[in-house]
Structure formats: structure tokens, C-alpha cells
Design a protein around this motif. Sequence first.
Motif, short mmCIF file in Angstrom:
data_model
loop_
_atom_site.label_atom_id
_atom_site.label_comp_id
_atom_site.label_asym_id
_atom_site.label_seq_id
_atom_site.Cartn_x
_atom_site.Cartn_y
_atom_site.Cartn_z
N GLU A 89 0.85 -1.19 0.00
CA GLU A 89 0.00 0.00 0.00
C GLU A 89 0.89 1.24 0.00
O GLU A 89 2.08 1.18 0.31
N ILE A 90 0.29 2.36 -0.32
CA ILE A 90 1.01 3.63 -0.32
C ILE A 90 1.35 4.00 1.12
O ILE A 90 0.49 3.94 2.01
N LEU A 91 2.60 4.39 1.33
CA LEU A 91 3.08 4.79 2.65
C LEU A 91 3.32 6.29 2.67
O LEU A 91 3.79 6.86 1.67
N SER A 92 3.05 6.91 3.80
CA SER A 92 3.43 8.31 3.98
C SER A 92 4.96 8.34 4.05
O SER A 92 5.60 7.30 4.28
N PRO A 93 5.57 9.51 3.90
CA PRO A 93 7.04 9.56 3.99
C PRO A 93 7.60 9.00 5.30
O PRO A 93 8.59 8.27 5.29
N ILE A 94 6.95 9.29 6.41
CA ILE A 94 7.46 8.79 7.69
C ILE A 94 7.24 7.28 7.81
O ILE A 94 8.07 6.56 8.37
N GLU A 95 6.14 6.78 7.25
CA GLU A 95 5.90 5.33 7.23
C GLU A 95 6.94 4.63 6.35
O GLU A 95 7.41 3.54 6.69
N ALA A 96 7.29 5.26 5.23
CA ALA A 96 8.30 4.68 4.33
C ALA A 96 9.64 4.59 5.04
O ALA A 96 10.36 3.60 4.92
N MET A 97 9.99 5.63 5.79
CA MET A 97 11.23 5.63 6.54
C MET A 97 11.19 4.52 7.60
O MET A 97 12.16 3.78 7.77
N ALA A 98 10.05 4.38 8.26
CA ALA A 98 9.89 3.32 9.27
C ALA A 98 10.00 1.95 8.61
O ALA A 98 10.66 1.05 9.13
N ALA A 99 9.36 1.79 7.46
CA ALA A 99 9.39 0.50 6.75
C ALA A 99 10.82 0.13 6.36
O ALA A 99 11.18 -1.05 6.41
N ASP A 100 11.62 1.11 5.99
CA ASP A 100 13.02 0.83 5.66
C ASP A 100 13.75 0.20 6.85
O ASP A 100 14.53 -0.73 6.68
N TRP A 101 13.48 0.72 8.05
CA TRP A 101 14.12 0.16 9.24
C TRP A 101 13.50 -1.18 9.63
O TRP A 101 14.20 -2.09 10.10
N ILE A 102 12.20 -1.33 9.41
CA ILE A 102 11.52 -2.60 9.71
C ILE A 102 12.14 -3.71 8.86
O ILE A 102 12.41 -4.81 9.36
N VAL A 103 12.36 -3.43 7.59
CA VAL A 103 12.95 -4.42 6.68
C VAL A 103 14.34 -4.84 7.16
O VAL A 103 14.73 -6.01 7.02
N GLN A 104 15.07 -3.92 7.77
CA GLN A 104 16.41 -4.23 8.25
C GLN A 104 16.41 -4.98 9.58
O GLN A 104 17.47 -5.36 10.09
N HIS A 105 15.21 -5.17 10.13
CA HIS A 105 15.06 -5.92 11.38
C HIS A 105 14.03 -7.03 11.22
O HIS A 105 12.96 -7.00 11.84
N PRO A 106 14.34 -8.06 10.41
CA PRO A 106 13.37 -9.14 10.22
C PRO A 106 13.03 -9.89 11.50
O PRO A 106 11.97 -10.52 11.60
N GLU A 107 13.91 -9.79 12.49
CA GLU A 107 13.64 -10.46 13.77
C GLU A 107 12.42 -9.86 14.49
O GLU A 107 11.89 -10.46 15.42
N TYR A 108 11.98 -8.68 14.06
CA TYR A 108 10.81 -8.04 14.67
C TYR A 108 9.52 -8.34 13.91
O TYR A 108 8.45 -7.87 14.30
N ASP A 109 9.60 -9.08 12.84
CA ASP A 109 8.44 -9.33 11.99
C ASP A 109 7.24 -9.86 12.77
O ASP A 109 6.13 -9.35 12.64
N GLU A 110 7.47 -10.85 13.60
CA GLU A 110 6.37 -11.45 14.35
C GLU A 110 5.73 -10.44 15.31
O GLU A 110 4.51 -10.37 15.43
N ALA A 111 6.54 -9.65 15.97
CA ALA A 111 6.02 -8.66 16.93
C ALA A 111 5.18 -7.59 16.24
O ALA A 111 4.30 -7.00 16.86
N LEU A 112 5.45 -7.35 14.96
CA LEU A 112 4.76 -6.29 14.22
C LEU A 112 3.50 -6.77 13.49
O LEU A 112 2.73 -5.96 13.00
N ARG A 113 3.31 -8.06 13.43
CA ARG A 113 2.18 -8.61 12.68
C ARG A 113 0.82 -8.41 13.34
O ARG A 113 -0.19 -8.30 12.65
N ASP A 114 0.77 -8.43 14.65
CA ASP A 114 -0.50 -8.43 15.38
C ASP A 114 -0.56 -7.21 16.29
O ASP A 114 0.09 -7.18 17.33
N VAL A 115 -1.38 -6.24 15.91
CA VAL A 115 -1.47 -4.99 16.68
C VAL A 115 -1.94 -5.25 18.11
O VAL A 115 -1.36 -4.72 19.06
N GLU A 116 -2.96 -6.06 18.27
CA GLU A 116 -3.50 -6.31 19.61
C GLU A 116 -2.48 -6.99 20.51
O GLU A 116 -2.34 -6.63 21.68
N ALA A 117 -1.74 -7.94 19.97
CA ALA A 117 -0.69 -8.60 20.76
C ALA A 117 0.42 -7.60 21.09
O ALA A 117 0.96 -7.61 22.20
#
Length: 143
Positions: free
Chosen positions: A24-52
Motif C-alpha cells: 500500500e502507499i506509505l506516507s514519507p514517515i511510514e516509508a522511513m519506518a518501513a526501511d528500518w523494519i525491513v532491516q530488522h526481520p527479527e521483529y516481523d512477528e512482533a509487528l504482525r498483530d497490533v493487539e498482541a
Amino acid sequence: MFTPSSDDVRRFFCDAHRKHHAKEILSPIEAMAADWIVQHPEYDEALRDVEAALARDYSVEGGQANPFLHLAMHLSISEQLSIDQPRGIRAACQELARRLDSEHAAHHEVMECLGQMIWTSQRAGLPPDTESYVEAVRRRARG
């Protein structure tokens, strides 16, 4: 000044993660965040479920790093570098990245300096000493 709660921060990173993976289209700050998220695949599971993510406790006693704090620090440092605020942080971080041959590794070193500055400021009840923060990064850049 906007001061998000920890829940706001967690929602933001989970949403940036979801939008990135959904292409989906990301805002500039979301795109910057996504760049760092990609560099931390170990956080993928923690980021998948908002409620958790909202329910999870990342206390020091738990012994696990807080992925949301870590990503927020990356984002904060990226914003500091983009406007060179505090003055000199961009050059100091670039020099550190050259020495380490890694922007990511440099960010992790800068995080330690930033965390120390914040801790010292809070402990002493004084404003953050940005000059000592930049100097601490410069010292690391010099080796």
C-alpha cells in the motif's frame, strides 16, 4: 509538539509493517519506518498483530529488547540526521558509518549515545546535553 503514547508508537509501526507488506502507499514517515523494519526481520512477528503488540510487556525485567523502542530510535536518529539537529549529528554519524562501513551499525552506536544522553538528563533533572551527545558520537567515529 506531538508526544505519542507507547500504544500510538506500536500502532504506527504495526501499520507501517502491514502497509509495506500489502504494498500500500506509505506516507514519507511510514516509508522511513518501513526501511528500518525491513532491516530488522527479527521483529516481523512482533509487528504482525497490533493487539498482541499493545498487550505485550517489554519491561527490563523481561530481558527482551523492545522492538518498538528500537525502531523508534532508528526513526528518531534518521529524522535528526535529515535536519542535522542537533547541529553536527549528521557529519558525526556519517563519519561513524564510514568507519564501521555500515549505516545500520552506526545507528546502533548512536542509539547508545542517545540513550545515555536521555538517561543522564532524566537522572539529573536537566535538559538534554546535545553537545555532549554529538561529541560522544564523534568519539565513537574516531575509534
